[in-house]
Write an enzyme that holds these catalytic residues in place. Sequence first.
Site, PDB file in Angstrom:
ATOM      1  CG  LEU A  99      -1.946  -1.080   1.398  1.00 27.00           C
ATOM      2  CD1 LEU A  99      -2.659  -0.936   2.740  1.00 27.00           C
ATOM      3  CD2 LEU A  99      -2.952  -1.050   0.262  1.00 27.00           C
ATOM      4  CG  ASP A 100       0.444   4.205  -2.959  1.00 27.49           C
ATOM      5  OD1 ASP A 100       1.266   3.383  -3.407  1.00 27.49           O
ATOM      6  OD2 ASP A 100      -0.457   4.710  -3.646  1.00 27.49           O
ATOM      7  CE  LYS A 101       5.494   8.898   4.666  1.00 24.55           C
ATOM      8  NZ  LYS A 101       6.528   9.950   4.503  1.00 24.55           N
ATOM      9  CB  THR A 132      -2.967   3.952   0.689  1.00 28.07           C
ATOM     10  OG1 THR A 132      -2.930   4.819  -0.444  1.00 28.07           O
ATOM     11  CG2 THR A 132      -4.198   3.063   0.599  1.00 28.07           C
ATOM     12  NE  ARG A 172      -2.063   8.439  -4.735  1.00 25.02           N
ATOM     13  CZ  ARG A 172      -0.856   8.657  -4.244  1.00 25.02           C
ATOM     14  NH1 ARG A 172      -0.104   7.631  -3.821  1.00 25.02           N
ATOM     15  NH2 ARG A 172      -0.389   9.888  -4.154  1.00 25.02           N
TER      16      ARG A 172
END
Length: 322
Positions: free
Chosen positions: A138-140, A142, A238
């Site tokens: 997961l993105d930082k 998110t 995104r």
Amino acid sequence: MSQELHLTAEVTEQQLGFRLDKALASLFPDYSRTRIKEWILEGMVQIDGEVINVPREKVYTHQAVEVNAFLEDEVVFKAQNIELDIIFEDEHILVINKPAGLVVHPGAGNPDGTVLNALLYRYPEIAEVPRAGIVHRLDKDTTGLMVIAKTIPAQTHLVTSLQAREITREYDAIAMGIFTAGGRVEAPIGRDKVNRVKMAVATVGGKHAVTHYRVAEKYRAHTRLRLRLETGRTHQIRVHMAHLGHVLAGDPVYGGRPRPPKGAAEELTTTLRAFKRQALHATMLRLEHPITGELMEWHAPVPEDMAKLAAVLRADAIFYEQ
């Protein structure tokens, strides 16, 4: 730094009946078994022209082995006492609810303080599993659910399931603008040619990417969405929402600057301006247990900041409906 690596060999009687990872470690002694396992899991190894991504696959005399990989400098990551919100755990897997601000894997700008460092501290034996058992990221900023393998057999099965699209991942998001209905985005994603920090829809050279979405709630100038990933590309949701002209609220990379609707109350304006991350949360995860085969499902409610943003947007919409 990385360089392309091409290795070929033939299985000899010495490796007859070995697991693939053990056979490759014997055939190519210059490379660690952990690195070799990563190459296998990432589909970089072929036997007689067929990609094999199962480290425990048995090999036989005279089989042709080929490795096409990128050789990265090996890094030893340190264990760090970082708290993890564990939703489920057994001897094979664990599921965590990742908070905003926590990076999953060390990289440029984030050499430590990550989920991986936390896993090494809590489970020292997980160092023997490639990428410390991390199957997807997961993105930082998110938030939400991630599954992690504690053993190599569990990781091998989960990676295969992910590639076969047998793991279901659903997200809760707040996007800018009004959606009239749900839909499906199929648009390849690649690195942005101008800004290398960003990803973009790339018709040439991009990787296949599909996102499904439906409308969960409409506000005056925003929409709450429920999204399901069919593929798992970097920044996929995104990028796909930005491609539709509906950047996620708060997204600092793709232009989710605060845009309060006309006549918005001060609370809404302040809340939007204070929301400094993409409004995206991995809310549901469903998979077959990699060892028992049991179908399992977990849910994680949206974090406080997203819940507050949704509540303020909802109150604004109700006020203007009256």
